[in-house]
Design an enzyme around this catalytic site. Structure first.
Site: not given
Ligand code: GLU
Length: 341
Positions: A276, A206, A80, A258, A83
């Site tokens: 994560v 993604y 994530s 989060y 992002k």
């Molecule tokens: N690729 C993971 C997903 O889309 C990222 C999750 C994360 O690091 O929050 O679920």
């Protein structure tokens, strides 16, 4: 809201180099004994991560060598944290207003892969750090094909890191085989007219961006680029504009950690993003950034040791963006015009 003003910069500076070095080592030593949290396993291959790994790195915005401690060179999938940097690239391309309207900047209060959050907000993805908003953001990456869009992401994130980042094919395939929920979210966004491209192609780009391999050192340099007005302090290359850094850091402050984003800001006082797989990047505007990696995460998905090390460094290096102390040079008792009574 778009009126530009000069001199909008963060104040203060880091302690001298030797002291930062010593405090980075101290942060690692204090946090490494903590074994709370669990290694994420909802992407099957992530469960194989070695939970004992722990790296801490501080990169100074003014350039020069970084302060790397422990397993700071070990690579893992960025997940994530991608992002944040894809968001910056897309803001650079489309500008503040368009991305704010299309993707949003408000916390959902719900988990990062929530479908209900999309439904509750009439299909609006709400912010770029939850999966719905990240998919809507990746759908705005320039390129005539998904191969071109992926290359734009890979090259852009590599410029933030100051070296060529590579795809972890094992992680990419593991997530691709299990990411039915992200495919559902992308189709839901399509049903609301929120993404114009083929939703499954967007999910594929993604998923690749999440599988890019980085180290804690890379995260620190990537974050320090956002702390340095968009110039990579190691390579000297401008990656994005100063305004894009400001926009990205504001979004990270509100939504980067989060459902614990408010708590993180309250305790640590830095815009940050976690993933994560156990990475965290925390950014001190004008000063530098902290990259950490340790795979055990708390129930929200934030690395336990990474949080402890970052909390220590935020205090010890004086990074909390909300902290101030009275200026000793200012005489007390001045009237509103600044004159002494
Ligand atoms: N690729 C993971 C997903 O889309 C990222 C999750 C994360 O690091 O929050 O679920």
């Amino acid at each position: 809201m778009t009126d530009e003003v000069e001199q909008e910069v963060s104040t203060g500076s880091l302690p001298v180099w030797d002291q930062v070095e010593r405090l980075a080592q101290e942060a690692h030593a204090r946090a490494r004994g903590h074994d709370e949290g669990v290694v994420a396993d909802y992407i099957p291959v992530l469960a194989e991560a070695d939970p004992s790994l722990f790296g801490v790195c501080v990169a100074e915005a003014r350039g020069g060598p970084v302060h790397a401690v422990g397993d700071a060179a070990v690579e893992f999938s960025v997940q994530s944290i991608s992002k944040a940097f894809v968001y910056a690239l897309v803001c650079e391309e489309h500008g503040h207003e368009m991305v704010r309207d299309r993707v949003g900047v408000n916390n959902t209060g719900l988990s990062f892969n929530s479908v209900i959050a999309v439904e509750l907000n009439d299909g609006h993805p709400m912010n770029p750090m939850v999966n719905a908003g990240a998919l809507a953001t990746t759908a705005l990456v320039p390129g005539a094909s998904s191969a071109e869009r992926w290359e734009h992401v890979r090259t852009g994130l590599s410029r933030f890191a100051g070296r060529r980042l590579e795809l972890d094919g094992v992680v990419y395939r593991s997530e691709s085989a299990t990411n039915t929920r992200n495919k559902a979210i992308a189709r839901l966004l399509q049903s609301y007219g929120r993404i114009d491209l083929d939703p499954l192609e967007v999910v594929d780009v993604y998923t690749r961006q999440c599988a890019l391999r980085v180290s804690a050192r890379d995260l620190a340099v990537m974050g320090a680029t956002l702390a340095d007005g968009g110039v990579n302090p190691v390579t000297g290359e401008r990656v994005v504009s100063g305004q894009v850094c400001r926009d990205t850091l504001a979004v990270l402050a509100a939504t980067g950690m989060y459902e614990r984003s408010g708590e993180w800001l309250f305790e640590i006082g830095l815009p940050a993003k976690s993933g994560v797989s156990g990475g965290i990047v925390a950014i001190a505007p004008g000063k530098g950034a902290i990259g950490t990696f340790s795979p055990r995460v708390d129930p929200a998905g934030n690395s336990v040791r990474g949080r402890l090390a970052t909390a220590y460094l935020s205090r010890a290096l004086g990074l909390n963006v909300f902290a101030s102390s009275a200026q000793p040079s200012v005489q007390r008792g001045a009237d509103a015009s600044g004159r002494r009574a």
